[in-house]
Design an enzyme around this catalytic site. Structure first.
Site, PDB file in Angstrom:
ATOM      1  N   ASP A   1     -11.837   2.380   3.156  1.00 26.71           N
ATOM      2  CA  ASP A   1     -12.098   0.946   2.995  1.00 26.71           C
ATOM      3  C   ASP A   1     -13.589   0.687   2.739  1.00 26.71           C
ATOM      4  O   ASP A   1     -13.970  -0.367   2.227  1.00 26.71           O
ATOM      5  CB  ASP A   1     -11.690   0.204   4.278  1.00 26.71           C
ATOM      6  CG  ASP A   1     -10.431  -0.611   4.095  1.00 26.71           C
ATOM      7  OD1 ASP A   1     -10.060  -0.875   2.931  1.00 26.71           O
ATOM      8  OD2 ASP A   1      -9.827  -0.996   5.106  1.00 26.71           O
TER       9      ASP A   1
ATOM     10  N   LYS B   1       0.847  -1.205   0.000  1.00 32.28           N
ATOM     11  CA  LYS B   1       0.000   0.000   0.000  1.00 32.28           C
ATOM     12  C   LYS B   1       0.882   1.254   0.000  1.00 32.28           C
ATOM     13  O   LYS B   1       0.630   2.195  -0.757  1.00 32.28           O
ATOM     14  CB  LYS B   1      -0.888   0.024   1.250  1.00 32.28           C
ATOM     15  CG  LYS B   1      -2.064  -0.910   1.172  1.00 32.28           C
ATOM     16  CD  LYS B   1      -2.818  -0.915   2.495  1.00 32.28           C
ATOM     17  CE  LYS B   1      -3.846  -2.024   2.502  1.00 32.28           C
ATOM     18  NZ  LYS B   1      -4.406  -2.283   3.821  1.00 32.28           N
TER      19      LYS B   1
ATOM     20  N   GLN C   1      -5.056  -1.666   9.641  1.00 37.24           N
ATOM     21  CA  GLN C   1      -4.773  -3.008   9.101  1.00 37.24           C
ATOM     22  C   GLN C   1      -5.282  -4.077  10.068  1.00 37.24           C
ATOM     23  O   GLN C   1      -4.955  -4.059  11.250  1.00 37.24           O
ATOM     24  CB  GLN C   1      -3.261  -3.152   8.865  1.00 37.24           C
ATOM     25  CG  GLN C   1      -2.859  -4.444   8.200  1.00 37.24           C
ATOM     26  CD  GLN C   1      -3.426  -4.582   6.794  1.00 37.24           C
ATOM     27  OE1 GLN C   1      -3.388  -3.651   5.989  1.00 37.24           O
ATOM     28  NE2 GLN C   1      -3.999  -5.736   6.501  1.00 37.24           N
TER      29      GLN C   1
END
Ligand code: NAP
Length: 298
Positions: free
Chosen positions: A121, A54, A98
């Site tokens: 997200d 990422k 995460q």
């Protein structure tokens, strides 16, 4: 018949180029770039490698990238305070925690503490609701389903009036992609069926599909005779089925019997190199979108 391959690796490059060009243009006109923070708790090797990817992608696009690594022992209260800090940081447009988190931390509580307008997200209940309503309400479609829809569109597959069958009903893939495909609008307007472990006669449903999206996590679940000739097959499954003697790396297979299916389908995604590369790409797109919402240019 040999199906056209829908390659996520190629589509990713197209989209990253588009994002990069937009980031440059916004920087020139408004003097700002998208800001993404990734909060990593502990040292889970899979999480570290995902976060590293990422960061690399965000850097390549010219984003401000903040990697915030916290010890495994951080308390839930301190993690919530950290999220609050980024919720109030004007340079940050996307916040990503995460997963998995250590057992002493309530994941749901932490994810729900993220400002929905920075939840790139797309898992916050507010964004799930926005997705359900559809149209202008949608801010951040969840990344894997957004990637799937983008692949279908860019492969030139007709979705309007198409029979879409989704195998799997998880909150991260099955339910949201089904919801997205039935909305009014481009790349959607489909007639959607979701099948799962309690479905009777799954094969009959799959055989009807003009677009078959498979997200079950079961290698070779979908047999070639379940596929309608000419259908578009999106294989989301990633299953580790062994280790290569040559490279020592995991051998990955999808949920569809690819070699046989490609002789029947009109188009198909490979595993690996299909849906996989799309998730981080769409995360970057959502982060850019978040900045554009902030600037009133989305
Ligand atoms: P999940 O939460 O385990 O959900 C799997 C779904 O498939 C469930 O709804 C389950 O039904 C259904 N299912 C399982 N076995 C089935 C069977 N034999 N017949 C019919 N339905 C069956 O999985 P997920 O998170 O959605 O992920 C699915 C797959 O996609 C996994 O392989 C995962 O690694 C992969 N994935 C890939 C990406 C990516 O490439 N970027 C992202 C996310 C996930 P029930 O609800 O009835 O149990």
């Amino acid at each position: 018949m040999t199906a056209k391959l829908i390659k996520g690796t190629e589509i990713r490059e197209e989209i990253l180029e588009e994002i990069s060009a937009e980031v440059k243009a916004i920087k020139e006109k408004h003097g700002v770039v998208p800001g993404l923070v990734t909060i990593l708790v502990g040292e889970n090797p899979a999480s570290i490698s995902y976060v590293t990817l990422k960061i690399k992608t965000a850097d390549r696009l010219g984003f401000t990238e903040v990697q915030d690594t916290q010890p495994e022992t951080i308390s839930e209260e301190d993690l919530l305070k950290l999220i609050d800090k980024y919720n109030n940081d004007d340079k940050i447009h996307g916040i990503l925690v995460q997963l998995p988190l250590p057992k002493h931390i309530n994941e749901k509580k932490v994810l729900n503490a993220i400002d929905p307008d920075k939840d790139v997200d797309g898992f916050h209940p507010v964004n799930v609701g926005r997705l359900m309503i559809g149209g202008d309400e949608v801010k951040f479609p969840p990344c894997t389903p957004a990637g799937i829809q983008e692949m279908i569109i860019r492969a030139g597959v007709e979705t309007s009036g198409a029979e879409v069958v989704v195998v799997g009903r998880s909150n991260i893939v099955g339910k949201p992609i089904a919801n997205m495909m039935l909305q009014k609008g481009p790349g959607a307007n489909s007639t959607v069926t979701i099948v799962h472990t309690r479905t009777k006669n799954m094969e009959e449903h799959c055989k009807r599909a003009d677009i078959l999206v498979v997200a079950a996590g079961v290698p070779n679940l979908v047999k070639p005779e379940w596929i309608k000739p000419g259908a578009c097959v999106i294989d989301v499954g990633v299953n580790r089925v062994g280790v290569s003697e040559k490279t020592g790396k995991a051998i990955l297979k999808g949920d569809v019997d690819f070699d046989a299916a490609k002789e029947i389908a009109g188009s198909i995604t490979p595993v690996p190199g299909g849906v996989g590369p799309m998730t981080i790409t769409m995360l970057m797109k959502n982060t850019l979108k978040s900045l554009k919402f902030r600037l009133g240019i989305a």
